[in-house]
Structures are given as structure tokens and as C-alpha cells.
Design a protein around this motif. Sequence first.
Motif, PDB file in Angstrom:
ATOM      1  N   LEU B 140     128.319  32.405  55.782  1.00  0.00           N
ATOM      2  CA  LEU B 140     127.582  31.193  55.412  1.00  0.00           C
ATOM      3  C   LEU B 140     128.117  29.998  56.203  1.00  0.00           C
ATOM      4  O   LEU B 140     127.359  29.206  56.768  1.00  0.00           O
ATOM      5  N   MET B 141     129.439  29.898  56.274  1.00  0.00           N
ATOM      6  CA  MET B 141     130.058  28.762  56.962  1.00  0.00           C
ATOM      7  C   MET B 141     129.743  28.778  58.460  1.00  0.00           C
ATOM      8  O   MET B 141     129.325  27.765  59.023  1.00  0.00           O
ATOM      9  N   TYR B 142     129.926  29.937  59.109  1.00  0.00           N
ATOM     10  CA  TYR B 142     129.685  29.981  60.563  1.00  0.00           C
ATOM     11  C   TYR B 142     128.207  29.769  60.880  1.00  0.00           C
ATOM     12  O   TYR B 142     127.867  29.142  61.888  1.00  0.00           O
ATOM     13  N   CYS B 144     126.249  27.829  59.217  1.00  0.00           N
ATOM     14  CA  CYS B 144     126.044  26.380  59.078  1.00  0.00           C
ATOM     15  C   CYS B 144     126.658  25.610  60.247  1.00  0.00           C
ATOM     16  O   CYS B 144     126.070  24.640  60.737  1.00  0.00           O
ATOM     17  N   LEU B 145     127.836  26.031  60.693  1.00  0.00           N
ATOM     18  CA  LEU B 145     128.476  25.353  61.830  1.00  0.00           C
ATOM     19  C   LEU B 145     127.610  25.491  63.082  1.00  0.00           C
ATOM     20  O   LEU B 145     127.370  24.515  63.797  1.00  0.00           O
ATOM     21  N   GLN B 148     124.453  23.317  62.836  1.00  0.00           N
ATOM     22  CA  GLN B 148     124.783  21.902  63.060  1.00  0.00           C
ATOM     23  C   GLN B 148     125.112  21.645  64.525  1.00  0.00           C
ATOM     24  O   GLN B 148     124.940  20.543  65.034  1.00  0.00           O
ATOM     25  N   ASN B 149     125.593  22.691  65.212  1.00  0.00           N
ATOM     26  CA  ASN B 149     125.941  22.581  66.635  1.00  0.00           C
ATOM     27  C   ASN B 149     124.714  22.765  67.532  1.00  0.00           C
ATOM     28  O   ASN B 149     124.824  22.743  68.750  1.00  0.00           O
ATOM     29  N   ALA B 183     122.741  23.370  52.941  1.00  0.00           N
ATOM     30  CA  ALA B 183     123.997  22.881  53.521  1.00  0.00           C
ATOM     31  C   ALA B 183     123.796  22.212  54.881  1.00  0.00           C
ATOM     32  O   ALA B 183     124.630  21.420  55.311  1.00  0.00           O
TER      33      ALA B 183
END
Lengths: 202, 202
Positions: B140-142, B144-145, B148-149, B183
Amino acid sequence: MSILKNYNGFILDLDGVIYLGNQLVPHSKKCVERINRLGIKYVFVTNDCRLSALQYSQKLRNFGIPCTKEQIITPLSVLLRQLTNKSSRKTPGVLAFTSKKVRRGLKSNKNIKILDPEKDYKSAQIVLVAGSQDFNYMDLMYACLAIQNGATFYTTSKDYTFPSNYGYLIPGTGAIVAAIEKATGANAINLGKPSKAIFDIA
Amino acid sequence: MSILKNYNGFILDLDGVIYLGNQLVPHSKKCVERINRLGIKYVFVTNDCRLSALQYSQKLRNFGIPCTKEQIITPLSVLLRQLTNKSSRKTPGVLAFTSKKVRRGLKSNKNIKILDPEKDYKSAQIVLVAGSQDFNYMDLMYACLAIQNGATFYTTSKDYTFPSNYGYLIPGTGAIVAAIEKATGANAINLGKPSKAIFDIA
């Protein structure tokens, strides 16, 4: 004369107000000391459940800030007080999706019974999401099964993101809660700021 | 005279229409055989990416249903065709959050480069969510990163749930996608049914 005297009590935030990580915010200590000397009531409110009320009060006292564990309000203390106030005879079974540390803290509380998601999701009366970093698909699934089976859905936060060292926002408890809400149609009860529940208790 | 002749072609679903799990649906085989004998075009469309187009065509032929791999349309074939049509010189880097089996299939495709989320999220041009059962917080975090990138966010489905043996619905790809959308503020491009993209190709 200090303007502090114009107030009956103070509800103070912690991270970003009293301290930033492990550093005191300038003047925060002096301010709390003055409130304390004037005999005005004060409590600290935080959505961050990584420490218990006792641990937060110790952290503040280590900074030299006068604080008892009763002066710390977290979303979990809101939930525990709500459950204690209910005159139910049976200890409610809780599926707690949170860090190992927080789960350990919850397990030591006699007013709730922390259940094993896989074995006991059917007997859960409460689903609690508090933090996100250990979350995986099986957690998501058992949370959804228990909620469809009648459990009440609580969260310590509805914040979708929080800041990170990656230079971007990373997913917070609220993002996980959104997945569960979409899959179940349930609306999570927010125990954290800016909910009414946490300020009522404060 | 058969009413089949009134149509120029057929877009057929698989699970629940041609077969149910590993059982043929009554009359489905006869119907496809008749369409085939009449020389009318037909394709099969499914959102389920657990098998590749080749594997689905083999499964149908094992039932005795005439089918080539070109006659199978999945959300992944939609994505791969879209990427092949783009005249970009560089092979796009993809963060693929899906089962090991599907990832293996994608890795063998020369038109995309499957990246390691932790090491390479910064160079991802595409984030793809296809299935949910292996998903965890780090995914989930990667996801989202990378979004955003600047990575483009694709999903094979926006279905929040699917049926299970538990007697309740369990979370589907769409629930995971909802967490990422909340997110990041991004809106995932749906490659699956009922999106226009999959029927355009069909």
C-alpha cells in the motif's frame, strides 16, 4: 496578569505542540508549569496510540512536565472508558488491528477480551483499527467478516495519510478504514480527534 | 433458424456463464460450438486475472470449447495492448501488486519491466493492482509513494467485494484501490469490466 487565568482548563496536543519527536517545543514546558502552578486543570490529547497513557505521562515527566496518566487522553482511552461505562455483564470480544505493542497493552485490560481474528472473528463484538503499519489482507478480510457478522467498527483515526521520511505522505489508519468501509458498507466510529467523543472525555 | 445469426459477434463472460469453477454450465458448450460453426466471431471477457489468456484458452479447450488465446480478453491484456500501442521508446517500469503467478506471467512480457517496489518505486511509470489477497501495508505504501511520484494508477477491477465460502463477502481489489485512492487523491484507471477499455478491445 497572565491570560491563562481566563480559562477553566486546557486541552493540549502533544506531538508538534509540547514536543516534536524527542525534542521539547520551545516554551511548552514553561507554559504547562505555569498552568499547573495556577491550579488550572489540563489534559493532553493525542491520536497517536503507539504509547499507552502511562508511557506518555512518563515521557512528559522525563521532560520535567508535571503529568499523571489520568491526564493523557488517547482514542484508546476513549474506547476503554466507553466500554467500562456500559453496564454489560459480558466482557466484549475485540478484534484489534494494531501494532504488537498496543495489542499487548490492550490484552492487559480486564474490561475487554482481545480475540484471535482467524479463530474468533465470529464472536467479536468490536472491530478496532488503530494504526496501519502491520496491516495485511487477512486482517482486512477478518475485519470485514466480523463487521458483516454484527461487530461495531471503531477506529482511532480517519486520517488518510501522515508525513514520512520519503518526502511524500504515506497511508494512515484512515486509508485502511476506507477499504473496510467500502467492502462492508459500514461507517467506522472515529474515537480520535477531531471526533466529539475524545473531546467529551477530555 | 437460429437467432445467433442476427449478431455479428459475441462477447461472452466466463465464470458463471461458460463454467462455474470447474463445471461447465449446461448448454454453454453447445452454444459456443454453434456460434463457431456459423462462422460468427466470438471472444471471452473476464476480470479474473488469476489465469493468463493462454491458460484460459487451454481450460476452454479442455472442456471441448474451441478457443485460441487471442479470443481471451482480461484486464491485463487490455493494459498490455495499450502499452504496446504507445510508441514510447522506453519499456515502462511497472509496480505490479498481484499474485505471484500473475507477476511471473507479467515478468515474461517484453513490453513491460516489473520493478521491485522497495528499490525501484521512484522509477515506476505504472502502478498496477490486480487481485488483493497478497496485499500488505508495505505494498500500500509503495503504491502510494510511486503514484505521488508521478506513476499512472491502473486496476483490473473496482469491485469492492467478492463472494466467499465464509458466508459473507470478502474484500476485493476495489477495496485496496479505495485505500490507495484515499491516501493519494488519485483516481485509478479501471481496465476491467464494466470499463469502456475492455469492451473496446473485445
